[in-house]
Design a protein around this motif. Sequence first.
Motif, PDB file in Angstrom:
ATOM      1  N   ASN A 145       0.804  -1.220   0.000  1.00  0.00           N
ATOM      2  CA  ASN A 145       0.000   0.000   0.000  1.00  0.00           C
ATOM      3  C   ASN A 145       0.833   1.264   0.000  1.00  0.00           C
ATOM      4  O   ASN A 145       0.381   2.312   0.422  1.00  0.00           O
ATOM      5  CB  ASN A 145      -0.928  -0.010   1.215  1.00  0.00           C
ATOM      6  N   GLU A 146       2.079   1.119  -0.467  1.00  0.00           N
ATOM      7  CA  GLU A 146       2.967   2.275  -0.382  1.00  0.00           C
ATOM      8  C   GLU A 146       3.544   2.633  -1.738  1.00  0.00           C
ATOM      9  O   GLU A 146       3.653   1.795  -2.616  1.00  0.00           O
ATOM     10  CB  GLU A 146       4.122   1.973   0.570  1.00  0.00           C
ATOM     11  N   VAL A 147       3.911   3.894  -1.864  1.00  0.00           N
ATOM     12  CA  VAL A 147       4.686   4.327  -3.013  1.00  0.00           C
ATOM     13  C   VAL A 147       6.137   4.292  -2.562  1.00  0.00           C
ATOM     14  O   VAL A 147       6.465   4.796  -1.498  1.00  0.00           O
ATOM     15  CB  VAL A 147       4.355   5.777  -3.396  1.00  0.00           C
ATOM     16  N   VAL A 148       6.980   3.672  -3.371  1.00  0.00           N
ATOM     17  CA  VAL A 148       8.388   3.596  -3.010  1.00  0.00           C
ATOM     18  C   VAL A 148       9.170   4.406  -4.031  1.00  0.00           C
ATOM     19  O   VAL A 148       9.107   4.141  -5.224  1.00  0.00           O
ATOM     20  CB  VAL A 148       8.873   2.141  -3.015  1.00  0.00           C
ATOM     21  N   ILE A 149       9.898   5.382  -3.552  1.00  0.00           N
ATOM     22  CA  ILE A 149      10.702   6.206  -4.442  1.00  0.00           C
ATOM     23  C   ILE A 149      12.128   6.156  -3.951  1.00  0.00           C
ATOM     24  O   ILE A 149      12.400   6.383  -2.764  1.00  0.00           O
ATOM     25  CB  ILE A 149      10.179   7.649  -4.454  1.00  0.00           C
TER      26      ILE A 149
END
Lengths: 143, 677
Positions: free
Chosen positions: B437-441
């Motif tokens: 459920n996360e955006v990983v940058i």
Amino acid sequence: MAEERRFEEEGGQLIAFTAGGNYYAFEILSVTDIMEVPEITHIPKTPPYLLGITNLRGKAVPVMDLRLRLGLPEGNYDHRSCVIVIELNSLQFGIRVDRVADVESCLPEQIVLSPAENGVVKGFVNVGDRRIFLINADRLIRG
Amino acid sequence: MSKFEAGMESMLDTFVFETGGLLEALDEILMRTEQEEQIETDDINEIFRTMHTIKGSAAMMGLQNMSQLAHSVEDLFYIIREEKNVSFDKAALYELLFTSSDCLKTELDNLSDDDIPLTDFSGLMDKIRAMAAQMKGGGDDGKAVKGSGGSLPDGLFAEDEPEDMHTYRVIYAESCAMPSARAMVMLRKLGRVAEVCRTVPEDMEADDADDVIKASGLYIKLITDSPAAAAEIIRTGINVEGLEEVKKEEKSVRQAEPQKADALQQSAAVQENRPAKKTAEKHEQSMISVKLEKLDRLLDLVSEIVITESSVTASPDLRGISKNLDRFNKSSRDLKKLTDELQDVVMSIRMVPVSTAFQKMNRVVRDMNSKLKKNVTLVFKGQETEVDKSIIDILGDPLMHIVRNAVDHGIEDPAERQRQGKTEPPTVTLSAGYDSNEVVISCTDNGAGMDSARILAKAKKNGLLTKPESEYTEKEIFSFVIAAGFSTNEKVTEYSGRGVGMDVVKKNIEKVGGKLTVDSVFGKGSTFTIRIPLSLSIVDVLSLRVGDSSLSIPASSVREAFSCKQGDHIKDPDGNEFVYHRGRCLPLIRLGSALEIPDGETDIEKGICIYCREGYSEAAIFADYIICDQQVVVKPFSPLLNHLKLKEAGLVGCSILGDGSITLILDAKQIMTEEGM
């Protein structure tokens, strides 16, 4: 603020209600709802007069008890007690009162401003033999 | 006194948004064409057009400085466009262009702040003019002589002109950069009291309209019932200096003394007219821009609908009904399907690709390359990944810090790279993607990497160690570089130390529930990873009962829940309480007493312990029982309660559940801090 001053200069309608035997009032334009005392969720670590928050059509609106806020003993609330929801800068706040009395129209000459600067009561209105305390909503809520 | 024309406040947002967009696009063109031998004609035209538009809209807002700066750049490109063979110093030109673009951007950012005065761009404009003059080969840059009297233009008066036709000549102040823009506003206003038949020059949008007006004034021919009102409108127009009525018999009657025009009397009607026309023009476009507040409101409403829907279809009142509810059930299934879809669509409206945030880094790296001569290549991966608009706004600053650090400290000097025998070009890679459920940058460089031993030594020196040195894992060691108080005062470049401002970056990311982690291989490079929950308003929580209250802890801070045996409960003589769990001794926080909630469970064996951990603080939080784990929409408390300092007490907001009841959302970290963990 400008709107309130206009009220004091031009008069208008009030919603009068009682708490601890006295009559108080808000200007009718600032009142958005009058409802039965709803279910209120207490918020920990807040002063006793703040009853908590309630779900008003999907919004979490804070509710306070007028008697406790004014330092009066807590009253017995019954089916005629209610919560008046007022709007301040488009934010809502509920105030639990003993009962709503009347809608009163008042003329500017009936309004006497309180000499105390920035008090919770900003003025008085004499209607018949009644003296109604006109509440400064901003002061009442922000403490 | 605000900086732009009075009466233009309503246009400010649109102006900032549109001009900001234009400048972004301009930067993109500049970045793309900087390395090329020749600037394509299309690009020249595009830059010219962009500057022309900015000039026009800035003049409309009364921002003379921005308008004039844009004008000087426009002039420069006018020369480049017209004279194909003109030779110029491309590097110097681009430097000027980038500077101008930056100046305009800064000015835009500062517009709404009345405390910051308008910037004087004359120094920069002189440079641009000097370059223009150089291009022209020192040719004359004299402007057309401004005629003040002048003869009437040919054909101003037609033969068969009606009697009641009035003709006015309007003279604009010399300082007015774009009288044509002013004229358009005025003409529109005039339309309310008069019928404007013709103007000279005819077309306000023509390229030479400004010059014509400047040279001989603007002629307006109109038919009206109230000439006085029309004259008044013209006279009070912005920057109007003089007005005279021109008679057919050449008998000019001077109507007005030259006066300084203020726009104070601009009526609301015109302001409303203007945006209305704007949208009308945009109808053929397939894109519209919407205020973010409206989308926020829409998202709020949709969350309400989702909640209300489940409170209707799962209403307790239905349980008592023995009748057949087939049709009701079918309808409620349909309703659920629709509301789910509605929620998805609304969420997707707010999604923007991360490339908008990534593109800006091109500029950062370009500027650093020209300064540090490291020739770093910036590579993007997964830039089409979409995230919520609010996340993009949050990402901007942290990304810039991290990329700057990577180029400055991460990548070695070319000489050093050669010594190390690194043949691959110095590269910084920005990549984006989803993980659960996360955006990983993440930002990866192939530079020097970090030396864990030296970081540990430094952390020890700064007194940051909380356990024996040997117990630290690599990950924990690297996380020191983003801890507060690690490397702000000493020069850390010697071992590729990062950390200038990194603790601030970390704090900002954590504020929105995100996490920043560091990983590094000494000699190979480092990776900084940002993880941010996909939606900031919907959170997984564990809801607990304490007394009558329902309290929820974000699932991200919960490690596990366990029941504690009497024997594992310790109370020391100072009154501190601990529980033993899996060989660790955890401080015990009783939510009931911490938050002063009466009637909670006090028997340690009957309640439940929640093992929470946030950063380096951990504790067992004691409650009566677990209600459920669920997803909730977090609503911050009403701003009217700000003076009660609820955040400091560990309460971040509340959430209205499907049955209409309210649960309070806790900040585990704050509660642990409050309790002195």
